[in-house]
Write an enzyme that holds these catalytic residues in place. Structure first.
Site, PDB file in Angstrom:
ATOM      1  N   SER A   1      24.962 -12.361  -8.819  1.00 22.56           N
ATOM      2  CA  SER A   1      26.338 -12.570  -9.147  1.00 22.56           C
ATOM      3  C   SER A   1      27.079 -11.567  -9.075  1.00 22.56           C
ATOM      4  CB  SER A   1      26.188 -12.910 -10.256  1.00 22.56           C
ATOM      5  OG  SER A   1      25.473 -15.219  -9.723  1.00 22.56           O
TER       6      SER A   1
ATOM      7  N   SER B   1      27.595 -16.111  -9.400  1.00 22.77           N
ATOM      8  CA  SER B   1      28.405 -17.379 -10.547  1.00 22.77           C
ATOM      9  C   SER B   1      29.523 -15.924 -11.407  1.00 22.77           C
ATOM     10  CB  SER B   1      27.978 -17.154 -11.663  1.00 22.77           C
ATOM     11  OG  SER B   1      26.657 -15.800 -12.214  1.00 22.77           O
TER      12      SER B   1
ATOM     13  N   LYS C   1      32.663 -11.548 -18.586  1.00 27.53           N
ATOM     14  CA  LYS C   1      32.207 -12.619 -18.528  1.00 27.53           C
ATOM     15  C   LYS C   1      31.803 -13.564 -19.258  1.00 27.53           C
ATOM     16  CE  LYS C   1      28.375 -14.683 -15.220  1.00 27.53           C
ATOM     17  NZ  LYS C   1      27.095 -14.442 -14.020  1.00 27.53           N
TER      18      LYS C   1
HETATM   19  N1  GLN Z   1      24.029 -17.527  -6.581  1.00 23.36           N
HETATM   20  C1  GLN Z   1      22.967 -17.022  -7.570  1.00 23.36           C
HETATM   21  C2  GLN Z   1      21.837 -18.477  -8.250  1.00 23.36           C
HETATM   22  O1  GLN Z   1      22.995 -19.431  -7.718  1.00 23.36           O
HETATM   23  C3  GLN Z   1      22.644 -16.089  -8.179  1.00 23.36           C
HETATM   24  C4  GLN Z   1      22.824 -16.310  -9.693  1.00 23.36           C
HETATM   25  C5  GLN Z   1      22.866 -15.341 -10.469  1.00 23.36           C
HETATM   26  O2  GLN Z   1      22.881 -14.116  -9.955  1.00 23.36           O
HETATM   27  N2  GLN Z   1      23.366 -15.672 -11.136  1.00 23.36           N
HETATM   28  O3  GLN Z   1      21.023 -18.964  -8.669  1.00 23.36           O
END
Ligand code: GLN
Length: 484
Positions: A179, A155, A80
């Site tokens: 994420s 994400s 990532k």
């Molecule tokens: N979807 C969650 C958010 O928008 C999780 C994001 C993440 O785990 N980086 O915060």
């Protein structure tokens, strides 16, 4: 095109084949580079392909020759793009870091490098990890390999698409509120988040520092476990890592007691998701595990409190991007003007929204009403979890309330988007480990009138275990998928 069957390949199989000389690390890396060249222009899973991938593979081949190869030597992985790899572009999919190259390796990278992993490239993501669809990337959305009109989740959507579309063998994601798990469920792969403090965050670009963990994404549970075992451990560079002497792993039993918080599974869940969940419960029973209804009285507050604590931490973490030390720099009338121009142009709308929310809940007049209340509730939730884990070994929920949604479907409605995290955030709020396991498919977009068949969209279920209970998750995950 090579004749390596990438579809059925796992880390262990690739290792054995390379050891036996069936193919070399160079050939394996080349096979993935070929798939990437074919598929990535459409999927946009990778933001960068590293030009030295084959050179890294040659180094791995040397280790196979001289007998120093480990399980991960020569394994092509995707990373990532918010995890620092020395000299490589590390952008967190933000314009503010567009031309930034990391000056050091994150601890997780250092550990994978030592094992001889081949880093193929940096994957797309929601900017700084803010999102559940990868639509918040400054560099375009990542498509779901099962249906290109749908999102990959987020994400870590680039990493999960890359694994699912055979553009790498395994990947690293990060997980602040789901994420690594939610996009894994959208793409039909395994997504894993360790206990807070089990894996070093050093060199992973911070989102919410009390929530962030680096997770592994893979085609099966064993591969996710192998990657985790390589990256885990305490680290002098991250004071929140747990010293080895304090690690007390709960016992892994042959037959597992699975707790289901029925009070939490009432509203807003897609019918097919719920049906698949019930089928998964039946399957667990058939495997000999016990199902028990549990009560987590405050879990309804998990999402709301996450969306207070996370932006508070985001707003402080993002304050370091001032246009002076890293990435983008825009000239204003004076220093303050430089800051304002750089940040206004460098951050996308969702990052700006979270900075505003975060500074609001941390401001003098509202700190007690929001931030303090949320942190107090977080402690209550931790106690609830500890109590439930006296009765059960794991907690089971769907990973996401819906299958992958259409690109654009929720992008103008942040609250709808935040609801995608309903089942995943509580593991980050309490710090427990969690895993998303593929649990089947549901069909969408079929047309009975002209008999057109729909698309098969993957679904996932999530297990959460007590603190440091990663091995329980691997055991039940393998059981569920029939891995031996
Ligand atoms: N979807 C969650 C958010 O928008 C999780 C994001 C993440 O785990 N980086 O915060």
């Amino acid at each position: 095109m090579s004749n390596i069957d990438l579809k059925s390949l796992t880390i262990r199989k690739a290792h054995e084949d390379m050891k036996a000389g069936v193919f070399s690390a160079r050939e394996l890396t080349q096979a993935y580079l070929d798939v990437i060249a074919e598929k990535n222009p459409n999927l946009n899973a990778y933001l960068f392909i590293f030009e030295d991938a084959l050179k890294q593979a040659d180094e791995a081949d040397k280790r196979f020759k001289d007998g120093t190869a480990e399980l991960l030597t020569g394994i092509p992985m995707a990373i990532k793009n918010n995890i620092c790899i020395k000299d490589k572009p590390t952008t967190a999919a933000s314009k503010i870091l567009e031309n930034y190259r990391a000056v050091y390796d994150a601890t997780v990278i250092e550990k994978l490098r030592k094992a001889g992993v081949v880093f193929l490239g940096g994957t797309n993501m929601d900017e700084f990890g803010h999102g559940a669809s990868t639509e918040n990337s400054a560099f375009g959305v990542t498509k779901n390999p099962h249906d290109n009109t749908r999102v990959a989740g987020g994400s870590s959507g680039g990493s999960t698409t890359a694994v699912s579309a055979n553009c790498c063998l395994a990947a690293l994601g990060t997980d602040t509120g789901g994420s690594s798990r939610q996009p894994a469920s959208f793409c039909g792969v395994v997504g894993f988040k360790p206990t807070y403090g089990r894996v070093s965050r050093y060199g992973a670009i911070a989102m919410g520092s009390s929530l962030d963990q680096v997770g592994s994404i893979a085609k099966n549970v064993e591969d996710a476990e192998i990657v985790y075992n390589q990256i885990k451990g305490d680290d002098n560079m991250d004071s929140t890592t747990i010293p080895e002497s304090l690690i007390k792993e709960p016992k892994v039993k042959e037959k597992i007691v699975v707790g289901i918080p029925r009070n939490f599974l009432k509203e807003g869940i897609d019918e097919d998701v719920m049906k698949n969940f019930e089928e998964s419960v039946e399957k667990l029973k058939l495997l000999g595990h016990t199902i028990k209804e549990i009560n987590l009285p405050n879990i309804d507050y998990a999402l709301a409190t996450y969306y207070i604590i996370m932006p508070a931490e985001v707003s402080t973490n993002l304050s370091r991007f001032d246009g002076v030390r890293f990435g983008l720099h825009k000239e204003g009338e004076n220093l303050l003007g430089d800051y304002m121009k750089t940040r206004a142009e460098g951050f996308g709308p969702e990052a700006r929204r979270r900075i505003i929310l975060g500074t609001y809940v941390l401001s003098a007049g509202y700190y007690d009403a929001y931030y303090n209340k949320a942190t107090a509730l977080r402690e209550v939730m931790k106690k609830d979890f500890a109590k439930v884990f006296e009765e059960v070994d794991v907690i089971l929920t769907p990973t996401s309330p819906t299958p992958a949604f259409k690109i654009g479907e929720k992008s103008n409605d942040p609250v709808q988007m935040y609801l995608a995290d309903i089942f995943t955030v509580s593991a980050n709020m309490t710090g427990v480990p969690a895993i998303s396991i593929p649990s089947g498919f549901t069909e969408r977009d079929s047309n009975p009138v002209d008999g057109q068949k729909g698309k098969q969209l993957p679904l996932g279920i999530q297990f959460m275990a007590p603190w440091m209970g990663e091995n329980i998750l691997f055991k039940i995950g393998k059981d569920f998928l029939g891995e031996d």
